[in-house]
Each structure stands twice: as structure tokens, then as C-alpha cells.
Design a protein around this motif. Sequence first.
Motif, PDB file in Angstrom:
ATOM      1  N   ARG A  41       0.825  -1.218   0.000  1.00  0.00           N
ATOM      2  CA  ARG A  41       0.000   0.000   0.000  1.00  0.00           C
ATOM      3  C   ARG A  41       0.855   1.264   0.000  1.00  0.00           C
ATOM      4  O   ARG A  41       0.638   2.171  -0.799  1.00  0.00           O
ATOM      5  CB  ARG A  41      -0.931   0.007   1.204  1.00  0.00           C
ATOM      6  CG  ARG A  41      -1.800   1.251   1.313  1.00  0.00           C
ATOM      7  CD  ARG A  41      -2.681   1.230   2.564  1.00  0.00           C
ATOM      8  NE  ARG A  41      -1.941   0.883   3.770  1.00  0.00           N
ATOM      9  CZ  ARG A  41      -1.194   1.745   4.480  1.00  0.00           C
ATOM     10  NH1 ARG A  41      -1.099   2.992   4.094  1.00  0.00           N
ATOM     11  NH2 ARG A  41      -0.546   1.345   5.558  1.00  0.00           N
ATOM     12  N   GLU A  42       1.851   1.326   0.881  1.00  0.00           N
ATOM     13  CA  GLU A  42       2.669   2.533   0.967  1.00  0.00           C
ATOM     14  C   GLU A  42       3.474   2.756  -0.310  1.00  0.00           C
ATOM     15  O   GLU A  42       3.695   3.887  -0.718  1.00  0.00           O
ATOM     16  CB  GLU A  42       3.612   2.445   2.158  1.00  0.00           C
ATOM     17  CG  GLU A  42       4.398   3.720   2.388  1.00  0.00           C
ATOM     18  CD  GLU A  42       5.264   3.666   3.634  1.00  0.00           C
ATOM     19  OE1 GLU A  42       6.101   4.560   3.781  1.00  0.00           O
ATOM     20  OE2 GLU A  42       5.111   2.735   4.437  1.00  0.00           O
ATOM     21  N   TRP A  43       3.916   1.683  -0.931  1.00  0.00           N
ATOM     22  CA  TRP A  43       4.662   1.809  -2.185  1.00  0.00           C
ATOM     23  C   TRP A  43       3.750   2.290  -3.307  1.00  0.00           C
ATOM     24  O   TRP A  43       4.157   3.080  -4.145  1.00  0.00           O
ATOM     25  CB  TRP A  43       5.263   0.472  -2.591  1.00  0.00           C
ATOM     26  CG  TRP A  43       6.482   0.069  -1.829  1.00  0.00           C
ATOM     27  CD1 TRP A  43       6.812   0.395  -0.553  1.00  0.00           C
ATOM     28  CD2 TRP A  43       7.528  -0.761  -2.309  1.00  0.00           C
ATOM     29  NE1 TRP A  43       7.997  -0.195  -0.216  1.00  0.00           N
ATOM     30  CE2 TRP A  43       8.462  -0.906  -1.270  1.00  0.00           C
ATOM     31  CE3 TRP A  43       7.761  -1.402  -3.509  1.00  0.00           C
ATOM     32  CZ2 TRP A  43       9.614  -1.671  -1.407  1.00  0.00           C
ATOM     33  CZ3 TRP A  43       8.907  -2.164  -3.648  1.00  0.00           C
ATOM     34  CH2 TRP A  43       9.818  -2.285  -2.602  1.00  0.00           C
ATOM     35  N   ARG A  44       2.523   1.760  -3.319  1.00  0.00           N
ATOM     36  CA  ARG A  44       1.601   2.103  -4.398  1.00  0.00           C
ATOM     37  C   ARG A  44       1.020   3.500  -4.232  1.00  0.00           C
ATOM     38  O   ARG A  44       0.682   4.159  -5.209  1.00  0.00           O
ATOM     39  CB  ARG A  44       0.482   1.067  -4.469  1.00  0.00           C
ATOM     40  CG  ARG A  44       1.000  -0.318  -4.858  1.00  0.00           C
ATOM     41  CD  ARG A  44      -0.067  -1.378  -4.803  1.00  0.00           C
ATOM     42  NE  ARG A  44      -1.001  -1.179  -5.900  1.00  0.00           N
ATOM     43  CZ  ARG A  44      -2.313  -1.318  -5.772  1.00  0.00           C
ATOM     44  NH1 ARG A  44      -2.840  -1.653  -4.633  1.00  0.00           N
ATOM     45  NH2 ARG A  44      -3.091  -1.144  -6.809  1.00  0.00           N
ATOM     46  N   HIS A  45       0.877   3.943  -2.971  1.00  0.00           N
ATOM     47  CA  HIS A  45       0.286   5.246  -2.682  1.00  0.00           C
ATOM     48  C   HIS A  45       1.123   5.950  -1.613  1.00  0.00           C
ATOM     49  O   HIS A  45       0.666   6.134  -0.483  1.00  0.00           O
ATOM     50  CB  HIS A  45      -1.161   5.084  -2.201  1.00  0.00           C
ATOM     51  CG  HIS A  45      -2.018   4.308  -3.140  1.00  0.00           C
ATOM     52  ND1 HIS A  45      -2.463   4.809  -4.347  1.00  0.00           N
ATOM     53  CD2 HIS A  45      -2.499   3.040  -3.074  1.00  0.00           C
ATOM     54  CE1 HIS A  45      -3.179   3.898  -4.965  1.00  0.00           C
ATOM     55  NE2 HIS A  45      -3.220   2.815  -4.229  1.00  0.00           N
ATOM     56  N   PRO A  46       2.338   6.353  -1.963  1.00  0.00           N
ATOM     57  CA  PRO A  46       3.208   6.975  -0.959  1.00  0.00           C
ATOM     58  C   PRO A  46       2.682   8.340  -0.499  1.00  0.00           C
ATOM     59  O   PRO A  46       2.081   9.077  -1.279  1.00  0.00           O
ATOM     60  CB  PRO A  46       4.547   7.122  -1.683  1.00  0.00           C
ATOM     61  CG  PRO A  46       4.209   7.129  -3.127  1.00  0.00           C
ATOM     62  CD  PRO A  46       2.980   6.285  -3.277  1.00  0.00           C
ATOM     63  N   ILE A  47       2.922   8.612   0.765  1.00  0.00           N
ATOM     64  CA  ILE A  47       2.551   9.913   1.311  1.00  0.00           C
ATOM     65  C   ILE A  47       3.414  10.975   0.625  1.00  0.00           C
ATOM     66  O   ILE A  47       4.624  10.838   0.523  1.00  0.00           O
ATOM     67  CB  ILE A  47       2.771   9.929   2.837  1.00  0.00           C
ATOM     68  CG1 ILE A  47       1.832   8.913   3.508  1.00  0.00           C
ATOM     69  CG2 ILE A  47       2.559  11.325   3.411  1.00  0.00           C
ATOM     70  CD1 ILE A  47       2.131   8.686   4.968  1.00  0.00           C
ATOM     71  N   GLY A  48       2.791  12.005   0.125  1.00  0.00           N
ATOM     72  CA  GLY A  48       3.513  13.065  -0.569  1.00  0.00           C
ATOM     73  C   GLY A  48       3.791  12.750  -2.031  1.00  0.00           C
ATOM     74  O   GLY A  48       4.440  13.521  -2.715  1.00  0.00           O
ATOM     75  N   GLY A  49       3.325  11.593  -2.500  1.00  0.00           N
ATOM     76  CA  GLY A  49       3.456  11.274  -3.912  1.00  0.00           C
ATOM     77  C   GLY A  49       4.779  10.661  -4.322  1.00  0.00           C
ATOM     78  O   GLY A  49       5.012  10.437  -5.503  1.00  0.00           O
ATOM     79  N   HIS A  50       5.677  10.412  -3.363  1.00  0.00           N
ATOM     80  CA  HIS A  50       6.950   9.788  -3.712  1.00  0.00           C
ATOM     81  C   HIS A  50       7.455   8.929  -2.550  1.00  0.00           C
ATOM     82  O   HIS A  50       7.024   9.087  -1.417  1.00  0.00           O
ATOM     83  CB  HIS A  50       7.995  10.845  -4.081  1.00  0.00           C
ATOM     84  CG  HIS A  50       8.429  11.676  -2.914  1.00  0.00           C
ATOM     85  ND1 HIS A  50       7.697  12.750  -2.470  1.00  0.00           N
ATOM     86  CD2 HIS A  50       9.499  11.573  -2.095  1.00  0.00           C
ATOM     87  CE1 HIS A  50       8.307  13.290  -1.420  1.00  0.00           C
ATOM     88  NE2 HIS A  50       9.400  12.591  -1.167  1.00  0.00           N
ATOM     89  N   ILE A  51       8.353   8.034  -2.855  1.00  0.00           N
ATOM     90  CA  ILE A  51       8.950   7.159  -1.860  1.00  0.00           C
ATOM     91  C   ILE A  51      10.333   7.700  -1.528  1.00  0.00           C
ATOM     92  O   ILE A  51      11.152   7.930  -2.425  1.00  0.00           O
ATOM     93  CB  ILE A  51       9.057   5.715  -2.379  1.00  0.00           C
ATOM     94  CG1 ILE A  51       7.666   5.150  -2.662  1.00  0.00           C
ATOM     95  CG2 ILE A  51       9.808   4.827  -1.385  1.00  0.00           C
ATOM     96  CD1 ILE A  51       7.677   3.806  -3.347  1.00  0.00           C
TER      97      ILE A  51
END
Length: 62
Positions: A41-51
Motif C-alpha cells: 500500500r505505501e509503495w503504491r500510494h506513498p505519502i507526498g506522492g513519492h517514496i
Amino acid sequence: MTSEQAAQLIDDTLDLVHQRLQDLQAQALPREQHALAEEFREWRHPIGGHIDLMVFPGLANP
């Protein structure tokens, strides 16, 4: 590994996850599909739009 290589690895991994999610949906395995989606989930929808990637300098030779 360069940051470009790391970014490509993440992109390739997400492509494989997407394919697997589609396979699980086609096989009517919703619990497995949900578990995989949550795992990435975090990879697909990272906070701030990037990892954020952390650079590891490697092991220094003594």
C-alpha cells in the motif's frame, strides 16, 4: 545501486504486484488480494506522492 536503479527496481516490483493483484482477482481470491495490496500500500500510494529512498554508502574497506 544508484538511485535510478533503485527507482527502476521499485517500478518493476510494483508492475509485478499489479499483475499479481489482477491474477488474484481473476482467481476469486479476495483475501489474498487484500493482503498483497496492504503489503505494498505505501509503495503504491506513498505519502507526498513519492517514496523516500535512503542511501547506503556500502561497507568501507578497513
